[in-house]
Design a protein around this motif. Structure first.
Motif, PDB file in Angstrom:
ATOM      1  N   ASN A  41       0.825  -1.211   0.000  1.00 48.51           N
ATOM      2  CA  ASN A  41       0.000   0.000   0.000  1.00 48.51           C
ATOM      3  C   ASN A  41       0.859   1.261   0.000  1.00 48.51           C
ATOM      4  O   ASN A  41       0.541   2.237  -0.682  1.00 48.51           O
ATOM      5  CB  ASN A  41      -0.942   0.014   1.200  1.00 48.51           C
ATOM      6  N   GLU A  42       1.949   1.250   0.762  1.00 50.36           N
ATOM      7  CA  GLU A  42       2.856   2.400   0.782  1.00 50.36           C
ATOM      8  C   GLU A  42       3.467   2.629  -0.592  1.00 50.36           C
ATOM      9  O   GLU A  42       3.527   3.767  -1.061  1.00 50.36           O
ATOM     10  CB  GLU A  42       3.973   2.182   1.811  1.00 50.36           C
ATOM     11  N   LEU A  43       3.924   1.556  -1.228  1.00 50.41           N
ATOM     12  CA  LEU A  43       4.508   1.691  -2.565  1.00 50.41           C
ATOM     13  C   LEU A  43       3.494   2.250  -3.549  1.00 50.41           C
ATOM     14  O   LEU A  43       3.813   3.146  -4.342  1.00 50.41           O
ATOM     15  CB  LEU A  43       5.030   0.339  -3.062  1.00 50.41           C
ATOM     16  N   ALA A  44       2.270   1.734  -3.500  1.00 50.96           N
ATOM     17  CA  ALA A  44       1.225   2.197  -4.421  1.00 50.96           C
ATOM     18  C   ALA A  44       0.886   3.661  -4.179  1.00 50.96           C
ATOM     19  O   ALA A  44       0.603   4.397  -5.131  1.00 50.96           O
ATOM     20  CB  ALA A  44      -0.023   1.323  -4.277  1.00 50.96           C
ATOM     21  N   ALA A  45       0.926   4.095  -2.946  1.00 48.18           N
ATOM     22  CA  ALA A  45       0.593   5.483  -2.625  1.00 48.18           C
ATOM     23  C   ALA A  45       1.726   6.450  -2.981  1.00 48.18           C
ATOM     24  O   ALA A  45       1.473   7.600  -3.340  1.00 48.18           O
ATOM     25  CB  ALA A  45       0.265   5.606  -1.137  1.00 48.18           C
ATOM     26  N   GLU A  46       2.961   5.976  -2.896  1.00 44.72           N
ATOM     27  CA  GLU A  46       4.117   6.861  -3.058  1.00 44.72           C
ATOM     28  C   GLU A  46       4.649   6.950  -4.487  1.00 44.72           C
ATOM     29  O   GLU A  46       5.444   7.836  -4.791  1.00 44.72           O
ATOM     30  CB  GLU A  46       5.249   6.400  -2.133  1.00 44.72           C
ATOM     31  N   HIS A  47       4.246   6.012  -5.359  1.00 46.73           N
ATOM     32  CA  HIS A  47       4.822   5.967  -6.701  1.00 46.73           C
ATOM     33  C   HIS A  47       3.737   5.935  -7.769  1.00 46.73           C
ATOM     34  O   HIS A  47       2.659   5.397  -7.560  1.00 46.73           O
ATOM     35  CB  HIS A  47       5.713   4.718  -6.863  1.00 46.73           C
ATOM     36  N   SER A  48       4.076   6.462  -8.925  1.00 39.38           N
ATOM     37  CA  SER A  48       3.152   6.404 -10.062  1.00 39.38           C
ATOM     38  C   SER A  48       3.191   5.006 -10.662  1.00 39.38           C
ATOM     39  O   SER A  48       4.130   4.230 -10.426  1.00 39.38           O
ATOM     40  CB  SER A  48       3.559   7.429 -11.126  1.00 39.38           C
ATOM     41  N   VAL A  49       2.195   4.696 -11.495  1.00 36.19           N
ATOM     42  CA  VAL A  49       2.173   3.415 -12.201  1.00 36.19           C
ATOM     43  C   VAL A  49       3.441   3.268 -13.034  1.00 36.19           C
ATOM     44  O   VAL A  49       4.063   2.203 -13.058  1.00 36.19           O
ATOM     45  CB  VAL A  49       0.907   3.289 -13.089  1.00 36.19           C
ATOM     46  N   GLU A  50       3.838   4.358 -13.689  1.00 38.86           N
ATOM     47  CA  GLU A  50       5.026   4.314 -14.536  1.00 38.86           C
ATOM     48  C   GLU A  50       6.289   4.024 -13.718  1.00 38.86           C
ATOM     49  O   GLU A  50       7.141   3.232 -14.138  1.00 38.86           O
ATOM     50  CB  GLU A  50       5.183   5.627 -15.310  1.00 38.86           C
ATOM     51  N   ASP A  51       6.425   4.669 -12.569  1.00 40.75           N
ATOM     52  CA  ASP A  51       7.593   4.427 -11.709  1.00 40.75           C
ATOM     53  C   ASP A  51       7.613   2.981 -11.214  1.00 40.75           C
ATOM     54  O   ASP A  51       8.673   2.343 -11.189  1.00 40.75           O
ATOM     55  CB  ASP A  51       7.590   5.367 -10.500  1.00 40.75           C
ATOM     56  N   LEU A  52       6.456   2.483 -10.820  1.00 41.35           N
ATOM     57  CA  LEU A  52       6.369   1.102 -10.344  1.00 41.35           C
ATOM     58  C   LEU A  52       6.709   0.126 -11.471  1.00 41.35           C
ATOM     59  O   LEU A  52       7.443  -0.842 -11.265  1.00 41.35           O
ATOM     60  CB  LEU A  52       4.977   0.820  -9.779  1.00 41.35           C
ATOM     61  N   GLN A  53       6.191   0.408 -12.655  1.00 41.84           N
ATOM     62  CA  GLN A  53       6.456  -0.448 -13.809  1.00 41.84           C
ATOM     63  C   GLN A  53       7.943  -0.436 -14.160  1.00 41.84           C
ATOM     64  O   GLN A  53       8.530  -1.488 -14.453  1.00 41.84           O
ATOM     65  CB  GLN A  53       5.634   0.002 -15.005  1.00 41.84           C
ATOM     66  N   GLN A  54       8.568   0.724 -14.094  1.00 43.08           N
ATOM     67  CA  GLN A  54      10.005   0.825 -14.381  1.00 43.08           C
ATOM     68  C   GLN A  54      10.805   0.022 -13.360  1.00 43.08           C
ATOM     69  O   GLN A  54      11.762  -0.674 -13.719  1.00 43.08           O
ATOM     70  CB  GLN A  54      10.463   2.287 -14.380  1.00 43.08           C
ATOM     71  N   ARG A  55      10.404   0.085 -12.103  1.00 38.66           N
ATOM     72  CA  ARG A  55      11.115  -0.680 -11.064  1.00 38.66           C
ATOM     73  C   ARG A  55      10.960  -2.186 -11.300  1.00 38.66           C
ATOM     74  O   ARG A  55      11.923  -2.936 -11.145  1.00 38.66           O
ATOM     75  CB  ARG A  55      10.578  -0.286  -9.681  1.00 38.66           C
ATOM     76  N   VAL A  56       9.763  -2.621 -11.710  1.00 34.23           N
ATOM     77  CA  VAL A  56       9.556  -4.034 -12.029  1.00 34.23           C
ATOM     78  C   VAL A  56      10.469  -4.446 -13.184  1.00 34.23           C
ATOM     79  O   VAL A  56      11.099  -5.506 -13.144  1.00 34.23           O
ATOM     80  CB  VAL A  56       8.071  -4.330 -12.348  1.00 34.23           C
ATOM     81  N   GLN A  57      10.559  -3.603 -14.200  1.00 27.97           N
ATOM     82  CA  GLN A  57      11.426  -3.908 -15.349  1.00 27.97           C
ATOM     83  C   GLN A  57      12.896  -3.982 -14.931  1.00 27.97           C
ATOM     84  O   GLN A  57      13.622  -4.886 -15.353  1.00 27.97           O
ATOM     85  CB  GLN A  57      11.223  -2.873 -16.453  1.00 27.97           C
ATOM     86  N   ASP A  58      13.338  -3.038 -14.103  1.00 29.66           N
ATOM     87  CA  ASP A  58      14.726  -3.043 -13.629  1.00 29.66           C
ATOM     88  C   ASP A  58      15.022  -4.314 -12.827  1.00 29.66           C
ATOM     89  O   ASP A  58      16.075  -4.940 -13.001  1.00 29.66           O
ATOM     90  CB  ASP A  58      15.015  -1.819 -12.763  1.00 29.66           C
ATOM     91  N   LEU A  59      14.105  -4.681 -11.966  1.00 34.40           N
ATOM     92  CA  LEU A  59      14.299  -5.892 -11.162  1.00 34.40           C
ATOM     93  C   LEU A  59      14.280  -7.143 -12.031  1.00 34.40           C
ATOM     94  O   LEU A  59      15.054  -8.074 -11.798  1.00 34.40           O
ATOM     95  CB  LEU A  59      13.232  -5.972 -10.063  1.00 34.40           C
ATOM     96  N   THR A  60      13.431  -7.145 -13.046  1.00 35.87           N
ATOM     97  CA  THR A  60      13.370  -8.291 -13.960  1.00 35.87           C
ATOM     98  C   THR A  60      14.694  -8.446 -14.698  1.00 35.87           C
ATOM     99  O   THR A  60      15.198  -9.566 -14.856  1.00 35.87           O
ATOM    100  CB  THR A  60      12.192  -8.132 -14.945  1.00 35.87           C
ATOM    101  N   THR A  61      15.276  -7.347 -15.111  1.00 32.45           N
ATOM    102  CA  THR A  61      16.588  -7.382 -15.773  1.00 32.45           C
ATOM    103  C   THR A  61      17.637  -7.944 -14.817  1.00 32.45           C
ATOM    104  O   THR A  61      18.436  -8.810 -15.197  1.00 32.45           O
ATOM    105  CB  THR A  61      16.992  -5.974 -16.251  1.00 32.45           C
TER     106      THR A  61
END
Length: 177
Positions: free
Chosen positions: A89-109
């Protein structure tokens, strides 16, 4: 504070909750509890009366912070699922969808790099000793460090993806609502 603690500095680890109110001390003790523990033990560690500890533990149980296990005596333990939910919930409140998606992509790499490096799908499937023996420049400590980071990155990616989904759903509902 002990004589060796600097003035105005934090309390020593042994006295980490001194100066906090009883609720905060019980909560702090619960955060450190990893196994079902009696209210009396929590009270002792929190420096409070067992009746007071039971009151706060009941409240924390109702909030989902702790899990109460029936028995004589009842025991309590930290509810890790609550803290996972809270972090998402904190992550969802503090970050945009785009920022969250970018972090998922970085972690996937990063995860793909570990999978390629160790020729394995998960850190649990890596034989650390064999990997260290095969490596010319990596020690067993380096391997264990990689495996720990890899496991952490896997957990973090799940949290960020769940937060992204939650944030995207929330934004969609706001637009359509």
């Amino acid at each position: 504070m002990s004589n060796s603690d600097p003035p105005g500095g934090p309390s020593s680890f042994e006295d980490a909750f001194r100066g906090e109110d009883v609720e905060q001390r019980v909560y702090g003790t619960v955060l450190q509890t990893r196994a079902p523990t009696t209210a009396s033990t929590i009270a002792n560690q929190s420096d409070c009366d067992p009746k007071t500890a039971r009151k706060y533990l009941g409240w924390f149980s109702n909030l989902g912070i702790v899990t109460r296990h029936e028995g004589h005596p009842a025991t309590y333990e930290r509810n890790d699922a609550y803290f996972e939910w809270r972090r998402i919930n904190e992550l969802a409140a503090e970050h945009s969808v785009e920022d969250l998606q970018q972090r998922v992509q970085d972690l996937t790499t990063r995860l793909s790099e570990y999978e390629d490096t160790y020729n394995a799908a998960t850190p649990a499937s890596v034989d650390a000793i064999a990997a260290a023996e095969k490596s010319e420049d990596r020690t067993i400590d380096d391997i264990y460090s990689d495996l720990g980071d890899w496991a952490t990155a896997r957990d973090e990616r799940k949290r960020y993806e769940r937060a992204r989904q939650q944030r995207a759903t929330s934004e969609t509902e706001q637009v359509s609502g």
